[in-house]
Design a protein around this motif. Structure first.
Motif, PDB file in Angstrom:
ATOM      1  N   GLN A  11       0.838  -1.201   0.000  1.00 42.17           N
ATOM      2  CA  GLN A  11       0.000   0.000   0.000  1.00 42.17           C
ATOM      3  C   GLN A  11       0.874   1.252   0.000  1.00 42.17           C
ATOM      4  OE1 GLN A  11      -2.161  -0.998   3.559  1.00 42.17           O
ATOM      5  NE2 GLN A  11      -4.027  -1.481   2.411  1.00 42.17           N
ATOM      6  N   HIS A  12       1.973   1.193   0.730  1.00 42.97           N
ATOM      7  CA  HIS A  12       2.903   2.320   0.786  1.00 42.97           C
ATOM      8  C   HIS A  12       3.485   2.586  -0.602  1.00 42.97           C
ATOM      9  CE1 HIS A  12       5.910   5.052   2.369  1.00 42.97           C
ATOM     10  NE2 HIS A  12       6.834   4.344   1.761  1.00 42.97           N
ATOM     11  N   THR A  13       3.836   1.529  -1.313  1.00 42.00           N
ATOM     12  CA  THR A  13       4.397   1.677  -2.659  1.00 42.00           C
ATOM     13  C   THR A  13       3.397   2.364  -3.580  1.00 42.00           C
ATOM     14  OG1 THR A  13       5.810  -0.263  -2.403  1.00 42.00           O
ATOM     15  CG2 THR A  13       5.281   0.413  -4.659  1.00 42.00           C
ATOM     16  N   LEU A  14       2.149   1.908  -3.572  1.00 40.27           N
ATOM     17  CA  LEU A  14       1.134   2.528  -4.430  1.00 40.27           C
ATOM     18  C   LEU A  14       0.880   3.978  -4.027  1.00 40.27           C
ATOM     19  CD1 LEU A  14      -1.482  -0.327  -4.963  1.00 40.27           C
ATOM     20  CD2 LEU A  14       0.308   0.462  -6.525  1.00 40.27           C
ATOM     21  N   ARG A  15       0.877   4.253  -2.752  1.00 41.86           N
ATOM     22  CA  ARG A  15       0.656   5.622  -2.286  1.00 41.86           C
ATOM     23  C   ARG A  15       1.787   6.535  -2.765  1.00 41.86           C
ATOM     24  NH1 ARG A  15       2.026   8.586   2.367  1.00 41.86           N
ATOM     25  NH2 ARG A  15       3.055   6.732   3.164  1.00 41.86           N
ATOM     26  N   LEU A  22       3.360  -3.308  -9.863  1.00 39.99           N
ATOM     27  CA  LEU A  22       3.871  -2.111  -9.196  1.00 39.99           C
ATOM     28  C   LEU A  22       3.934  -2.302  -7.686  1.00 39.99           C
ATOM     29  CD1 LEU A  22       2.032   0.641 -11.263  1.00 39.99           C
ATOM     30  CD2 LEU A  22       4.469   0.052 -11.348  1.00 39.99           C
ATOM     31  N   GLU A  23       2.931  -2.959  -7.130  1.00 41.41           N
ATOM     32  CA  GLU A  23       2.915  -3.223  -5.683  1.00 41.41           C
ATOM     33  C   GLU A  23       4.114  -4.041  -5.238  1.00 41.41           C
ATOM     34  OE1 GLU A  23      -0.746  -5.306  -5.072  1.00 41.41           O
ATOM     35  OE2 GLU A  23      -1.861  -3.491  -4.616  1.00 41.41           O
ATOM     36  N   GLU A  24       4.601  -4.885  -6.129  1.00 45.67           N
ATOM     37  CA  GLU A  24       5.685  -5.806  -5.786  1.00 45.67           C
ATOM     38  C   GLU A  24       7.071  -5.239  -6.037  1.00 45.67           C
ATOM     39  OE1 GLU A  24       4.665  -9.333  -7.976  1.00 45.67           O
ATOM     40  OE2 GLU A  24       2.906  -9.717  -6.725  1.00 45.67           O
ATOM     41  N   LEU A  25       7.154  -3.973  -6.414  1.00 45.20           N
ATOM     42  CA  LEU A  25       8.466  -3.379  -6.635  1.00 45.20           C
ATOM     43  C   LEU A  25       9.283  -3.398  -5.354  1.00 45.20           C
ATOM     44  CD1 LEU A  25       7.561  -0.174  -8.698  1.00 45.20           C
ATOM     45  CD2 LEU A  25       8.571  -2.291  -9.564  1.00 45.20           C
ATOM     46  N   SER A  26      10.555  -3.694  -5.498  1.00 45.80           N
ATOM     47  CA  SER A  26      11.446  -3.610  -4.344  1.00 45.80           C
ATOM     48  C   SER A  26      11.682  -2.131  -4.030  1.00 45.80           C
ATOM     49  CB  SER A  26      12.780  -4.289  -4.667  1.00 45.80           C
ATOM     50  OG  SER A  26      13.507  -3.498  -5.599  1.00 45.80           O
ATOM     51  N   PRO A  27      12.167  -1.822  -2.844  1.00 45.69           N
ATOM     52  CA  PRO A  27      12.462  -0.420  -2.535  1.00 45.69           C
ATOM     53  C   PRO A  27      13.421   0.215  -3.547  1.00 45.69           C
ATOM     54  CG  PRO A  27      12.491  -1.713  -0.527  1.00 45.69           C
ATOM     55  CD  PRO A  27      12.362  -2.688  -1.678  1.00 45.69           C
ATOM     56  N   THR A  49      12.517   3.393  -6.003  1.00 48.58           N
ATOM     57  CA  THR A  49      13.370   4.581  -6.041  1.00 48.58           C
ATOM     58  C   THR A  49      13.805   4.892  -7.462  1.00 48.58           C
ATOM     59  OG1 THR A  49      14.148   4.200  -3.794  1.00 48.58           O
ATOM     60  CG2 THR A  49      15.532   5.567  -5.187  1.00 48.58           C
ATOM     61  N   LEU A  50      14.190   3.867  -8.213  1.00 55.08           N
ATOM     62  CA  LEU A  50      14.614   4.058  -9.596  1.00 55.08           C
ATOM     63  C   LEU A  50      13.466   4.576 -10.456  1.00 55.08           C
ATOM     64  CD1 LEU A  50      16.725   3.782 -11.834  1.00 55.08           C
ATOM     65  CD2 LEU A  50      15.997   1.403 -12.094  1.00 55.08           C
ATOM     66  N   LEU A  51      12.295   3.979 -10.320  1.00 61.69           N
ATOM     67  CA  LEU A  51      11.140   4.398 -11.106  1.00 61.69           C
ATOM     68  C   LEU A  51      10.768   5.853 -10.805  1.00 61.69           C
ATOM     69  CD1 LEU A  51       8.911   3.711 -13.112  1.00 61.69           C
ATOM     70  CD2 LEU A  51       7.592   2.778 -11.213  1.00 61.69           C
ATOM     71  N   LEU A  52      10.778   6.222  -9.530  1.00 66.17           N
ATOM     72  CA  LEU A  52      10.456   7.601  -9.153  1.00 66.17           C
ATOM     73  C   LEU A  52      11.512   8.567  -9.675  1.00 66.17           C
ATOM     74  CD1 LEU A  52       9.155   7.036  -5.522  1.00 66.17           C
ATOM     75  CD2 LEU A  52       7.800   7.506  -7.574  1.00 66.17           C
ATOM     76  N   ASP A  53      12.777   8.160  -9.656  1.00 59.95           N
ATOM     77  CA  ASP A  53      13.849   8.998 -10.183  1.00 59.95           C
ATOM     78  C   ASP A  53      13.683   9.206 -11.688  1.00 59.95           C
ATOM     79  OD1 ASP A  53      16.394  10.442 -10.089  1.00 59.95           O
ATOM     80  OD2 ASP A  53      17.222   8.687 -11.121  1.00 59.95           O
TER      81      ASP A  53
END
Length: 66
Positions: free
Chosen positions: A5-9, A29-34, A38-42
């Motif tokens: 849920q944190h990842t989706l938020r 997307l929910e299953e992305l590692s930290p 971080t890479l996707l957001l960057d």
């Protein structure tokens, strides 16, 4: 709140329109590692930074350059 849920938020807060993704895509997307998150957001931030410039070229040149 679970990690998923944190990842989706975080993705929503970054401007991802999650409702445009299928349920299966949201699960990925929910299953992305930290690190993946971080890479996707960057990458999204970097694309957003140049977005207006690219959009302006497309409007002026009719997308002929891209």
């Amino acid at each position: 709140m679970t990690d998923r849920q944190h990842t989706l938020r975080r993705l929503e807060e970054a401007g991802f329109a999650l409702d445009a993704f299928t349920e299966e895509q949201q699960e990925v997307l929910e299953e992305l590692s930290p690190q993946e998150l971080t890479l996707l957001l960057d990458i999204k931030n970097r694309l957003d930074e140049v977005g207006p410039e690219v959009q302006a070229h497309a409007e002026i040149a009719g997308g002929a350059l891209f």
